[in-house]
Design a protein around this motif. Sequence first.
Motif, PDB file in Angstrom:
ATOM      1  N   GLU A 333     -37.082 -23.637  -9.025  1.00  0.00           N
ATOM      2  CA  GLU A 333     -38.197 -23.324  -8.074  1.00  0.00           C
ATOM      3  C   GLU A 333     -38.346 -24.539  -7.326  1.00  0.00           C
ATOM      4  O   GLU A 333     -39.070 -25.689  -7.722  1.00  0.00           O
ATOM      5  N   PRO A 334     -37.749 -24.979  -6.122  1.00  0.00           N
ATOM      6  CA  PRO A 334     -36.804 -23.701  -5.475  1.00  0.00           C
ATOM      7  C   PRO A 334     -35.558 -23.857  -5.953  1.00  0.00           C
ATOM      8  O   PRO A 334     -34.961 -24.752  -6.362  1.00  0.00           O
ATOM      9  N   ALA A 335     -34.852 -22.767  -5.488  1.00  0.00           N
ATOM     10  CA  ALA A 335     -33.434 -22.772  -5.636  1.00  0.00           C
ATOM     11  C   ALA A 335     -32.718 -23.774  -4.776  1.00  0.00           C
ATOM     12  O   ALA A 335     -33.226 -23.744  -3.503  1.00  0.00           O
ATOM     13  N   ALA A 336     -31.517 -24.084  -5.214  1.00  0.00           N
ATOM     14  CA  ALA A 336     -30.739 -24.928  -4.257  1.00  0.00           C
ATOM     15  C   ALA A 336     -30.057 -24.314  -3.255  1.00  0.00           C
ATOM     16  O   ALA A 336     -29.752 -24.611  -1.853  1.00  0.00           O
ATOM     17  N   GLU A 337     -29.852 -22.957  -3.312  1.00  0.00           N
ATOM     18  CA  GLU A 337     -29.280 -21.865  -2.447  1.00  0.00           C
ATOM     19  C   GLU A 337     -30.306 -21.332  -1.476  1.00  0.00           C
ATOM     20  O   GLU A 337     -31.598 -20.958  -2.144  1.00  0.00           O
ATOM     21  N   ILE A 338     -30.392 -21.385  -0.162  1.00  0.00           N
ATOM     22  CA  ILE A 338     -31.726 -20.550   0.456  1.00  0.00           C
ATOM     23  C   ILE A 338     -30.842 -19.461   1.220  1.00  0.00           C
ATOM     24  O   ILE A 338     -30.015 -19.492   1.901  1.00  0.00           O
ATOM     25  N   VAL A 339     -31.550 -18.162   1.245  1.00  0.00           N
ATOM     26  CA  VAL A 339     -30.663 -17.082   1.551  1.00  0.00           C
ATOM     27  C   VAL A 339     -31.913 -16.262   2.446  1.00  0.00           C
ATOM     28  O   VAL A 339     -32.906 -16.245   1.967  1.00  0.00           O
ATOM     29  N   TYR A 340     -31.456 -15.427   3.456  1.00  0.00           N
ATOM     30  CA  TYR A 340     -32.104 -14.310   4.007  1.00  0.00           C
ATOM     31  C   TYR A 340     -31.436 -12.960   3.582  1.00  0.00           C
ATOM     32  O   TYR A 340     -30.276 -12.677   4.225  1.00  0.00           O
TER      33      TYR A 340
END
Length: 498
Positions: A333-340
Amino acid sequence: MGADNFARSPGEIPGALWAGIDIGTQGVRVLIADGAGTVLGTGSAPLRSRRGGPGRRHEQDPEDWWRAACAACAEATAGLDAAAVRALAICSTSGTFLLADSAGRPLTPALMYDDDRGAPYAERVAAAGRELWHELSLRIQASWPLPKLLWLAEHGPLGAGARVLHSADYLVARLSGGPAATDSSHALKTGYDSLRERWPEEVLARLGLPASLFGPVVRPGARVAAVSAEAARATGLPEGCAIVAGMTDGCAGQIAAGALAPGSGVSVLGTTLVLKAVSERLLHDPAGAVYSHRHPDGGWLPGGASNVGAGALGAAFPGRDLAELDRAAAAYEPAAEIVYPLTARGERFPFYRPDAEPVTVGEPRTAEEHYAALLQGVAYGERLGLAALGLLGAPVTRPLALIGGATRSAYWCQLRADVLGAPVEIPRNPEAAAGMAVLAAASGGSLTETAARMVPAGTRIEPRPDRVERFDKGFRRLVEALAERDYLSPELAARAVA
């Protein structure tokens, strides 16, 4: 049942019961409630679909709707004084329709809401009514009924006396003995002019579609028919029970959440994400990502449907225990990866880009972190959608109501509050069928006031202050990445991070 008695509010009719029927993709659901919103009976039955063929075809047999509705109604009314059911309303998936004869018998299979065989005709439909669609803020899509009607016309004669029936219309015909008026909510994607409240015959003529295909239209909540003796025997509903015009499933969920006053909003998160709000005026979205249903009490119910949703979880983690993954996700929280996390190519809302692809920034260190990134990405999409509605003039200032299958994850609901930085609320009866029971009870009166009586307070979830700032940074990085790809307008990007 006398007309005067029917017009009274639920609280003025002691012992009255109200039924809602939801024709979903996977099954039919029936719910019966009293005037205080207490659920007294429920029933359900499954449905089957046929998929395949050129393009993305998806069909159902309308007779399966009837068989499932009979079974679900019988289950819901068992053990109740069915004679007390005064009225019912029906919702169904937006854009699903069939052609039927003058008696309501099917002439075609049901072409489902996501069947896109109309793709070669979508631009023709858009051109035929370009000024009207712009005025109504509608972007014609391949899966909507008008393009698919052109496909049907090209692949076989429409037939004398043929008429368009939406899913709910077909069930009304079976319950009452013949076709009745449709509601303006289901008619929206079939080209109905909701501003002037008429079919645009001049546009239909340009398309070569006879006006006789399109029956009369009324506002949701208007009485259109009554249950026949034959249908009463098949369903357990009382003969003469009033049938009132319903709404689409998204609107039904909004009613079930009681999100009917300006400032309120609802998020329906299942395979994909639908966000809806309330506006006193018709919103105009130049991008065509937001369209509006008429509010039965006046005003509008704007919203949009995204291709972001929980479907991304099932695709990435088939057969996995999602509850176990939820517990693991709390470490990122948060993840190192950010996605849509789009579930299919293209996006419809909060921006319209048929060519859009999933966006990824950064790399996950573990499979569990990728799962956490998907949860967070859907929540980011939800926050971006609320920004789009606010930019157009329908800000959600009250706790966002959460409904849909994703509410089964307590962790995800908390996460969504954290990402929004605002409280959310889970309604006690977050079902489309519950919304239709409220609409049935409101017939002849205010839907907003009826919902205030029948929709009990839900469970409120507050954001965790220490998480809000963390997720805000991830959201801003995603907005920046979407803007770099020209997916977002400068105005939406600025509003999102304001």
